[in-house]
Design a protein around this motif. Structure first.
Motif, PDB file in Angstrom:
ATOM      1  N   VAL A 324      -0.038  -3.026   1.133  1.00 62.22           N
ATOM      2  CA  VAL A 324      -1.104  -2.056   0.894  1.00 62.22           C
ATOM      3  C   VAL A 324      -2.452  -2.653   1.259  1.00 62.22           C
ATOM      4  CG1 VAL A 324      -2.378  -0.817  -0.903  1.00 62.22           C
ATOM      5  CG2 VAL A 324       0.106  -0.703  -0.847  1.00 62.22           C
ATOM      6  N   LYS A 325      -2.653  -3.909   0.855  1.00 63.02           N
ATOM      7  CA  LYS A 325      -3.904  -4.597   1.187  1.00 63.02           C
ATOM      8  C   LYS A 325      -4.004  -4.864   2.667  1.00 63.02           C
ATOM      9  CE  LYS A 325      -4.320  -6.903  -3.317  1.00 63.02           C
ATOM     10  NZ  LYS A 325      -4.340  -8.205  -4.038  1.00 63.02           N
ATOM     11  N   PHE A 326      -2.908  -5.297   3.269  1.00 63.63           N
ATOM     12  CA  PHE A 326      -2.900  -5.581   4.713  1.00 63.63           C
ATOM     13  C   PHE A 326      -3.273  -4.351   5.524  1.00 63.63           C
ATOM     14  CE2 PHE A 326      -0.256  -5.115   8.580  1.00 63.63           C
ATOM     15  CZ  PHE A 326      -0.832  -6.105   9.370  1.00 63.63           C
ATOM     16  N   ALA A 327      -2.676  -3.210   5.177  1.00 67.30           N
ATOM     17  CA  ALA A 327      -2.869  -1.990   5.964  1.00 67.30           C
ATOM     18  C   ALA A 327      -3.985  -1.103   5.435  1.00 67.30           C
ATOM     19  CB  ALA A 327      -1.564  -1.197   5.985  1.00 67.30           C
ATOM     20  N   ASN A 328      -4.581  -1.490   4.289  1.00 66.90           N
ATOM     21  CA  ASN A 328      -5.597  -0.668   3.656  1.00 66.90           C
ATOM     22  C   ASN A 328      -5.100   0.763   3.463  1.00 66.90           C
ATOM     23  OD1 ASN A 328      -8.107  -0.118   2.490  1.00 66.90           O
ATOM     24  ND2 ASN A 328      -9.008   0.503   4.439  1.00 66.90           N
ATOM     25  N   MET A 329      -3.908   0.871   2.863  1.00 67.43           N
ATOM     26  CA  MET A 329      -3.259   2.178   2.728  1.00 67.43           C
ATOM     27  C   MET A 329      -3.962   3.059   1.723  1.00 67.43           C
ATOM     28  SD  MET A 329       0.825   1.427   2.651  1.00 67.43           S
ATOM     29  CE  MET A 329       1.616   0.374   3.868  1.00 67.43           C
ATOM     30  N   ARG A 330      -4.076   4.315   2.074  1.00 65.72           N
ATOM     31  CA  ARG A 330      -4.591   5.334   1.165  1.00 65.72           C
ATOM     32  C   ARG A 330      -3.824   6.607   1.413  1.00 65.72           C
ATOM     33  NH1 ARG A 330      -6.458   1.429  -0.442  1.00 65.72           N
ATOM     34  NH2 ARG A 330      -8.576   0.896  -1.072  1.00 65.72           N
ATOM     35  N   ASP A 331      -3.332   7.239   0.363  1.00 62.90           N
ATOM     36  CA  ASP A 331      -2.588   8.487   0.523  1.00 62.90           C
ATOM     37  C   ASP A 331      -3.553   9.648   0.726  1.00 62.90           C
ATOM     38  OD1 ASP A 331      -0.718  10.396   0.635  1.00 62.90           O
ATOM     39  OD2 ASP A 331       0.153  10.019  -1.340  1.00 62.90           O
TER      40      ASP A 331
END
Length: 331
Positions: A324-331
């Protein structure tokens, strides 16, 4: 329907019937006390016919045969399984409403979905793993790559030029794609889809370059050569596709392993005797060759039922958190 398709369906029906009959014939009394004294409901957060639904119906057959109970599968779709999981979490902890879910709603989505109102690790009681669900990295034929070497070389030659699709932000398929990028040092644009049909359509048509898909979703297109399999996300090759290498076989992805999974869980504080009854029944059922064949034909790798589901949930959630941190994921 073609003769081949009819034969395949018939074979699955026969195997299912034989498996259920064998289970019933050898059904020991696993239940403790008066449980179950009424029908058991398994909530599934996905549509009928999919891989999670298939695993849930296998579990239902096992529990029905081993516990002598009526077991009903109820499909409650929405939010990548979260709607069904929320209903399970909110149900009484009496063993009569359970979640037949996946790694999505039991480990992944809590990290990216701010609307999710439950914590899987805290609010679910792990019962049993049902099966592992490896997925495939596949390519559109129009991209022109035939193996992992060519895929990695192409992506590194033109960073950001190519895209890959998944079943949505924060899905297990998304995490698989991001870990490939992280391990191999690639820059690919992620494109989330709301279903397999539009994803595979774009992939076949060349609008989408690469994708992460389940073996069952890929199967019709692999047979026709309309998509190119590059690697499977499990530690070892998938028995159903032995010609496709495991991603971890490539030097730049050495040790790669990130598969989804299907499991049974209950609400928080599900009584230990009930958990033990359910777990014992599932362990016995998962040892049956007919049951294992049903799961394998559905594109998954059967579990033994002896795995530590709670530990798997905790470890995968931690693994997903780094991505999540690596990809800066946000739904």
């Amino acid at each position: 329907m073609t003769r081949l398709a009819s034969s395949s369906v018939s074979r699955r029906v026969i195997l299912s019937a034989l498996g259920a009959a064998a289970l019933s014939a050898a059904a020991p009394a696993f239940a403790q006390g008066t449980y179950p004294a009424k029908p058991i409901k398994l909530l599934v957060g996905y549509a009928p016919g999919g891989s999670v639904d298939m695993a849930a119906r296998v579990a239902a057959d096992i529990l029905s045969a081993k516990l002598g109970a009526t077991v009903v599968v109820e499909n409650v779709t929405g939010a990548a399984g979260v709607v069904a999981a929320q209903r399970a979490v909110s149900s009484p902890a009496d063993g009569y409403t359970l979640l037949a879910g996946s790694s999505n709603e039991m480990a992944a989505t809590v990290l990216v979905n701010p609307a999710q109102r439950y914590d899987p690790v805290k609010d679910l009681t792990p019962v049993s793993l049902l099966a592992f669900a490896p997925v495939l990295l596949v390519a559109s034929p129009k991209v022109g790559v035939k193996n992992l070497d060519e895929f990695i070389a192409l992506a590194k030659r033109d960073p950001g030029k190519y895209s890959y699709g998944s079943s949505g932000v924060g899905s297990t398929l998304h995490f698989v794609g991001e870990q490939i990028k992280q391990r191999a040092g690639l820059f690919l644009t992620h494109i989330p889809y709301r279903g397999t049909a539009p994803l595979t359509s774009d992939l076949v048509g060349g609008t989408l370059d690469f994708a992460i898909v389940s073996p069952t979703a890929a199967a019709p297109f692999l047979q026709g050569g309309r998509i190119v399999p590059l690697g499977v996300s499990s530690a070892k090759r998938f028995p159903g596709l032995p010609q496709v290498p495991a991603l971890g076989e490539h030097p730049q992805l050495k040790g790669y392993e990130l598969s989804g999974w299907f499991a049974l869980a209950g609400p928080k504080d599900l009584p230990a005797p009930i958990v033990q009854s359910l777990r014992a029944a599932l362990q016995a059922g998962l040892a049956d060759p007919a049951i294992r064949r049903r799961l394998e034909e559905g594109g998954s790798i059967p579990a033994t039922g002896k795995e530590d589901l709670g530990q798997i949930m905790r470890e995968d959630t931690a693994k997903y958190a780094t991505l999540v941190k690596f990809a800066n994921m946000r739904d």
